[in-house]
Write a protein that holds these residues in place. Sequence first.
Motif, PDB file in Angstrom:
ATOM      1  N   ARG A 165       0.924  -1.193   0.228  1.00 35.15           N
ATOM      2  CA  ARG A 165      -0.071   0.268   0.291  1.00 35.15           C
ATOM      3  C   ARG A 165       0.972   1.362   0.047  1.00 35.15           C
ATOM      4  NH1 ARG A 165      -5.046   1.563   2.551  1.00 35.15           N
ATOM      5  NH2 ARG A 165      -5.446   3.459   2.447  1.00 35.15           N
ATOM      6  N   LEU A 166       1.823   1.608   0.855  1.00 36.89           N
ATOM      7  CA  LEU A 166       2.609   2.128   0.706  1.00 36.89           C
ATOM      8  C   LEU A 166       2.960   2.548  -0.009  1.00 36.89           C
ATOM      9  CD1 LEU A 166       4.168   1.819   4.416  1.00 36.89           C
ATOM     10  CD2 LEU A 166       2.423   3.322   4.144  1.00 36.89           C
ATOM     11  N   ALA A 167       4.350   1.445  -1.179  1.00 34.80           N
ATOM     12  CA  ALA A 167       5.193   2.076  -2.387  1.00 34.80           C
ATOM     13  C   ALA A 167       3.714   1.863  -3.358  1.00 34.80           C
ATOM     14  CB  ALA A 167       5.115   0.088  -3.048  1.00 34.80           C
ATOM     15  N   GLY A 168       2.712   1.640  -3.496  1.00 36.43           N
ATOM     16  CA  GLY A 168       1.577   2.673  -4.287  1.00 36.43           C
ATOM     17  C   GLY A 168       1.547   3.952  -4.065  1.00 36.43           C
ATOM     18  N   GLU A 169       1.902   4.582  -2.799  1.00 40.86           N
ATOM     19  CA  GLU A 169       1.638   5.833  -2.569  1.00 40.86           C
ATOM     20  C   GLU A 169       3.390   6.350  -2.632  1.00 40.86           C
ATOM     21  OE1 GLU A 169      -1.157   7.724   0.243  1.00 40.86           O
ATOM     22  OE2 GLU A 169      -0.991   5.933   1.264  1.00 40.86           O
ATOM     23  N   GLY A 170       4.158   5.843  -3.306  1.00 37.03           N
ATOM     24  CA  GLY A 170       5.998   6.452  -2.946  1.00 37.03           C
ATOM     25  C   GLY A 170       6.657   6.046  -2.346  1.00 37.03           C
ATOM     26  N   GLU A 172       9.113   3.756  -0.610  1.00 40.30           N
ATOM     27  CA  GLU A 172       9.152   2.509  -0.482  1.00 40.30           C
ATOM     28  C   GLU A 172       9.629   2.172   0.938  1.00 40.30           C
ATOM     29  OE1 GLU A 172      12.597   2.153  -3.543  1.00 40.30           O
ATOM     30  OE2 GLU A 172      11.316   3.230  -4.866  1.00 40.30           O
ATOM     31  N   THR A 173       9.414   0.818   1.264  1.00 40.31           N
ATOM     32  CA  THR A 173      10.277   0.068   2.499  1.00 40.31           C
ATOM     33  C   THR A 173      10.666  -0.953   2.511  1.00 40.31           C
ATOM     34  OG1 THR A 173       7.697  -0.368   3.127  1.00 40.31           O
ATOM     35  CG2 THR A 173       8.170   1.764   3.876  1.00 40.31           C
ATOM     36  N   ARG A 174      10.934  -1.754   3.609  1.00 36.92           N
ATOM     37  CA  ARG A 174      11.506  -2.573   3.521  1.00 36.92           C
ATOM     38  C   ARG A 174      11.820  -3.427   5.316  1.00 36.92           C
ATOM     39  NH1 ARG A 174      18.189  -1.114   2.509  1.00 36.92           N
ATOM     40  NH2 ARG A 174      17.706  -0.271   4.926  1.00 36.92           N
ATOM     41  N   ALA A 175      11.249  -4.341   5.550  1.00 39.30           N
ATOM     42  CA  ALA A 175      10.637  -4.668   7.122  1.00 39.30           C
ATOM     43  C   ALA A 175      12.308  -5.230   7.660  1.00 39.30           C
ATOM     44  CB  ALA A 175      10.871  -6.891   6.591  1.00 39.30           C
ATOM     45  N   HIS A 176      12.163  -4.740   9.119  1.00 33.81           N
ATOM     46  CA  HIS A 176      13.471  -4.857   9.717  1.00 33.81           C
ATOM     47  C   HIS A 176      13.254  -5.396  10.442  1.00 33.81           C
ATOM     48  CE1 HIS A 176      16.771  -3.289  12.661  1.00 33.81           C
ATOM     49  NE2 HIS A 176      16.715  -1.931  11.533  1.00 33.81           N
ATOM     50  N   ALA A 177      14.294  -6.057  11.181  1.00 34.38           N
ATOM     51  CA  ALA A 177      14.731  -7.997  12.116  1.00 34.38           C
ATOM     52  C   ALA A 177      14.344  -7.310  13.958  1.00 34.38           C
ATOM     53  CB  ALA A 177      15.970  -8.471  12.274  1.00 34.38           C
ATOM     54  N   LEU A 178      14.345  -5.983  13.896  1.00 34.50           N
ATOM     55  CA  LEU A 178      14.221  -5.388  15.688  1.00 34.50           C
ATOM     56  C   LEU A 178      12.750  -5.949  15.849  1.00 34.50           C
ATOM     57  CD1 LEU A 178      16.284  -2.218  16.253  1.00 34.50           C
ATOM     58  CD2 LEU A 178      16.389  -4.387  17.078  1.00 34.50           C
ATOM     59  N   LEU A 183       8.904  -1.095   9.696  1.00 32.81           N
ATOM     60  CA  LEU A 183       8.910  -0.986   8.193  1.00 32.81           C
ATOM     61  C   LEU A 183      10.449  -0.198   8.245  1.00 32.81           C
ATOM     62  CD1 LEU A 183       5.574  -1.316   5.916  1.00 32.81           C
ATOM     63  CD2 LEU A 183       7.110  -3.320   6.701  1.00 32.81           C
ATOM     64  N   GLU A 184      11.453   0.066   7.715  1.00 33.40           N
ATOM     65  CA  GLU A 184      11.903   0.894   7.809  1.00 33.40           C
ATOM     66  C   GLU A 184      12.075   1.223   6.215  1.00 33.40           C
ATOM     67  OE1 GLU A 184      17.052   1.732   6.625  1.00 33.40           O
ATOM     68  OE2 GLU A 184      16.246  -0.474   7.553  1.00 33.40           O
ATOM     69  N   VAL A 185      12.138   3.101   6.275  1.00 34.30           N
ATOM     70  CA  VAL A 185      11.666   4.000   4.753  1.00 34.30           C
ATOM     71  C   VAL A 185      12.253   4.458   3.887  1.00 34.30           C
ATOM     72  CG1 VAL A 185      11.008   5.833   4.404  1.00 34.30           C
ATOM     73  CG2 VAL A 185       9.792   5.101   5.939  1.00 34.30           C
ATOM     74  N   VAL A 186      12.886   3.983   3.030  1.00 35.30           N
ATOM     75  CA  VAL A 186      14.305   4.116   1.980  1.00 35.30           C
ATOM     76  C   VAL A 186      13.807   4.763   1.092  1.00 35.30           C
ATOM     77  CG1 VAL A 186      14.807   1.546   2.712  1.00 35.30           C
ATOM     78  CG2 VAL A 186      13.602   1.666   0.872  1.00 35.30           C
ATOM     79  N   ALA A 187      12.425   5.199   0.724  1.00 36.58           N
ATOM     80  CA  ALA A 187      12.931   6.562  -0.350  1.00 36.58           C
ATOM     81  C   ALA A 187      11.373   6.936  -0.229  1.00 36.58           C
ATOM     82  CB  ALA A 187      12.830   5.630  -2.345  1.00 36.58           C
ATOM     83  N   GLY A 188      11.119   8.175  -0.281  1.00 36.15           N
ATOM     84  CA  GLY A 188       9.496   8.466   0.442  1.00 36.15           C
ATOM     85  C   GLY A 188       9.506   9.040   2.057  1.00 36.15           C
ATOM     86  N   ALA A 189      10.031   9.121   2.265  1.00 41.49           N
ATOM     87  CA  ALA A 189      10.061   9.420   4.052  1.00 41.49           C
ATOM     88  C   ALA A 189       9.145  10.609   4.285  1.00 41.49           C
ATOM     89  CB  ALA A 189      11.336   9.587   4.654  1.00 41.49           C
TER      90      ALA A 189
END
Length: 391
Positions: A165-170, A172-178, A183-189
């Motif tokens: 859903r977030l990717a559709g709004e520009g 980009e995230t990735r899961a984080h082990a902690l 979700l860590e935001v890698v683009a579009g924060a």
Amino acid sequence: MTPAARIAAAAELLDAWRAGAPAEKLLTTWARQNRFAGSKDRAAIRDHVYDAIRCLRSFAALGGAATGRGLMLGMLRAAGTDPDTVFTGLGHAPAPLVPEERAPGPALADLAEPVACDCPEALEGLLRESLGADFRPVMERLRQRAPVFLRVNIRLGDPASVAVRLAGEGIETRAHALSPTALEVVAGARRVHLSRAFAEGLVELQDAASQAVADMMPLAEGARVLDYCAGGGGKTLAMAARGGARHFAHDAAPQRMRDLPARAERAGVAVQCLGGTALGEAAPFDLVLCDVPCSGSGAWRRSPEAKWRTTPADLDRLTALQEEILDRAAGLVAPGGHLAYATCSLLAAENGARIGRFLDAFPGWVLRSERRLTPLDGGDGFYAAVMRRPG
């Protein structure tokens, strides 16, 4: 604005900060008084100011002075940029370098360790003692900008679908082990606050280590849970999203919780804010979480001003307050219930030392779990301990 004009503006703001004004207030006032500046200009100037505060000692050493101009000069040299391409005096650029500023200075690698890793002189001994072999890598990490994390509200969605859903709004995230909710935001924060996912309560901004602390809390079905130093309520909402318990929030400064009811409604959870005599009337609780005031040393990437303004005397005041809060909160815990203690500190004096003192003062209480996190784990530095009251 040109890149050089942004650096000139940042230098002026840093001089005002060095005179004692809070950085955030200065940036807000500057933006209001310079409406010609676009959002990219404001963001770049903000980044310059906070980068310089994070790297105050090293930038000053590389730039030859702790002035705003010297810090910007040091920033450019640290990045390998020729200062003469910026300090031109043209338009709104900083004035050209004078001969003394062109004199070759030390490289970052040649600086003394505490200067190179921007360790505050007043707390160096305590940080070395607390971090041991991790001192240098942790301090290096604190020189950098903090990552942006979101907490997925698992009451309303699962992390994988929310990421789509977030990717559709520009965004980009990735899961984080902690934490499984992080979700860590890698683009579009910068788009997060404007996103529908945020407006609909699917996500909240919350550091991954803070989420990991909330994950540690024992939440039995039907339990009564109090976030005793709730602040804005981030951990309250994280716990409430897990469901099954009744949640209460309290803070010595109730105005800090002013947005919590609206945020809870948006997240689809129930939280009752307690103040004054209502707290005592609602006790006892099965779990009381004390996320206490602290040095914030684990979060210096986000609040770097505290890195330079915290003194040993401040720590003495804080540790006394932490003991007072723990002792008071213990009386709110039901027999057989749990008392949790958390800080965003890297300093042992605020962490394990406080728990050791508490257990000595309250016989019968048992330490059930404990966790120490540093920026090397990916999020902020945090400490948490959970203790059980005798039944």
